[in-house]
Write an enzyme that holds these catalytic residues in place. Structure first.
Site, PDB file in Angstrom:
ATOM      1  N   LYS A  35      35.763   7.748  10.794  1.00 60.41           N
ATOM      2  CA  LYS A  35      34.316   8.021  10.839  1.00 60.41           C
ATOM      3  C   LYS A  35      33.710   7.787   9.457  1.00 60.41           C
ATOM      4  CE  LYS A  35      35.184  12.957  10.129  1.00 60.41           C
ATOM      5  NZ  LYS A  35      35.337  14.244  10.821  1.00 60.41           N
ATOM      6  N   TYR A 255      19.958  13.718 -20.855  1.00 59.36           N
ATOM      7  CA  TYR A 255      18.792  14.471 -20.392  1.00 59.36           C
ATOM      8  C   TYR A 255      19.025  15.973 -20.560  1.00 59.36           C
ATOM      9  CZ  TYR A 255      16.948  10.234 -18.243  1.00 59.36           C
ATOM     10  OH  TYR A 255      16.462   8.980 -18.028  1.00 59.36           O
TER      11      TYR A 255
HETATM   12  C1  LIG Z   1      36.673  14.627  10.755  1.00 57.47           C
HETATM   13  C2  LIG Z   1      37.447  15.104  11.899  1.00 57.47           C
HETATM   14  C3  LIG Z   1      38.840  15.020  11.899  1.00 57.47           C
HETATM   15  C4  LIG Z   1      39.630  14.596  10.688  1.00 57.47           C
HETATM   16  O1  LIG Z   1      39.549  15.624   9.716  1.00 57.47           O
HETATM   17  P1  LIG Z   1      40.407  15.521   8.361  1.00 57.47           P
HETATM   18  O2  LIG Z   1      40.228  16.855   7.733  1.00 57.47           O
HETATM   19  O3  LIG Z   1      39.766  14.432   7.558  1.00 57.47           O
HETATM   20  O4  LIG Z   1      41.786  15.209   8.738  1.00 57.47           O
HETATM   21  C5  LIG Z   1      39.517  15.378  13.051  1.00 57.47           C
HETATM   22  N1  LIG Z   1      38.837  15.826  14.139  1.00 57.47           N
HETATM   23  C6  LIG Z   1      37.492  15.939  14.159  1.00 57.47           C
HETATM   24  C7  LIG Z   1      36.813  16.449  15.379  1.00 57.47           C
HETATM   25  C8  LIG Z   1      36.758  15.592  13.042  1.00 57.47           C
HETATM   26  O5  LIG Z   1      35.428  15.705  13.077  1.00 57.47           O
END
Ligand SMILES: *Cc1c(COP(=O)(O)O)cnc(C)c1O
Length: 358
Positions: A35, A255
């Site tokens: 994702k 800054y």
């Molecule tokens: C993002 C996500 C994962 C993976 O999570 P990690 O901590 O990166 O391993 C697995 N399941 C769902 C439903 C997620 O949203």
């Protein structure tokens, strides 16, 4: 002939991390979670190295389509499910497996005209209170879905809120066991994220869903927690020193003069700022490396530049390579200094930063 900042993606490290995941869960199939454009690494850059995965899990239709158009024929899982009833035509066309987490989705599945049944993941809220049916609803929801012509293979799914803790899955695992007990037979299950993949083997079941560990970053936010696993960082973010200043005691830097020199020393000006995705709230003292020597940031990060202490690296010069994170400086350590997690840093690398595949 460009600004010297560059992000790199190591295919070898990705492939290696997937092998480590498979060793950790030898009996489970692996959904590689890609994702958010493969956690900021770029799906197109990760696709080949992760092709030994059993499926890819993501949430944007665009990313799913991109994978299908790259030739991926194995499963694709929509972690957030479909967003509108009308989207089921797209799921049908691209043969996407979907999570089902809400009542309206059951109605939509019942009413859709599909060319073939869709495989589904019945998502259960085991305590996180994000998406999913309550455990006591599972038998009734499951049986209703199982009766639909549009539903193919069904898998029981949950997501852990605190799998980085040693007792963090006890309660959700117990709730899921109760939920499954109400079904005729134990279904296929998919529970484990990265933390559960590493630290709770009892949750591996038929499918695991690791994300962050594929990219060599810690699911706990602490690099020490994965130091012994053999996982390798996949992303490197590097730039160069483009200017040097000699400070005298009392002078301010950047800054707001958020850093004042206590003694005479040199600082390096690095071509990387918050518009590149480096966190603006990084405090003075955040780790960086210059030509392999560890040092620290000084003062406020500006849009396009940041300042670093050259006292520990007297040989540094204009053109010296600065590692913001990568092999030597764990993204987890930068994140910890900034009060965030490595996930956020990886996903935030800005579009103006060019990537190179290693
Ligand atoms: C993002 C996500 C994962 C993976 O999570 P990690 O901590 O990166 O391993 C697995 N399941 C769902 C439903 C997620 O949203």
């Amino acid at each position: 002939m460009s600004r010297p900042i560059i992000a790199t993606v190591s295919q070898q490290a990705l492939q290696h991390n997937l092998a480590i995941v498979k060793q950790a869960a030898p009996a489970a199939k692996v959904w590689s979670v890609v994702k958010s454009n493969a956690y900021g690494h770029g799906i197109s850059r990760c696709y080949t190295a992760l092709s030994e995965s059993d499926g890819f899990a993501l949430l944007n239709y665009e990313e799913a389509i991109q994978l299908r158009e790259s030739g991926w024929q194995k499963p694709l899982l929509l972690l957030e499910g479909f967003f509108k009833a009308a989207d089921l035509a797209l799921l049908d066309g691209y043969r996407l497996t979907t999570s089902v987490h809400s009542e309206w989705q059951i109605t939509a599945l019942a009413n859709a005209r599909l060319s073939a049944p869709l495989d589904i993941y019945v998502k259960v809220n085991s305590g996180m209170n994000r998406l999913g049916f309550r455990p006591d609803q599972v038998p009734e929801v499951w049986n209703r879905l199982a009766a639909l012509d549009n539903v193919g293979e069904m898998t029981l799914m949950t997501h852990f809120a605190r799998a980085e803790l040693s007792d963090g899955v006890d309660q959700p695992v117990a709730l899921m066991a109760q939920a499954a007990a109400g079904l005729g037979s134990v279904p296929a299950r998919c529970f484990a994220n990265s933390a559960a993949t590493l630290w709770h083997p009892e949750t591996h079941h038929q499918w695991i869903r690791p994300g962050i560990i594929l990219y060599g970053v810690s699911p706990s936010g602490n690099w020490q927690d994965i130091a012994g696993t053999g996982l390798k960082p996949v992303m490197g973010l590097h730039s160069e020193i483009i200017g040097i200043q000699q400070l005298t005691p009392g002078e301010g830097v950047g800054y707001g003069y958020r850093y004042h020199a206590a003694s005479e020393h040199k600082i390096g000006i690095v071509a990387c700022g918050y518009a590149d995705g480096y966190p603006r709230h990084a405090p003075s003292g955040t780790p960086v490396a210059v030509d392999g020597v560890m040092t620290r940031t000084l003062g406020a990060v500006s849009m396009d530049m940041m300042m670093i202490d050259l006292a520990p690296c007297p040989a540094a010069h204009i053109g010296s390579v600065v590692e913001l994170w990568g092999q030597q400086v764990p993204a987890d350590d930068v994140a910890q200094s900034c009060g965030t997690v490595g996930y956020e840093l990886l996903c935030a690398v800005a579009p103006r930063v060019p990537f190179r595949l290693l």
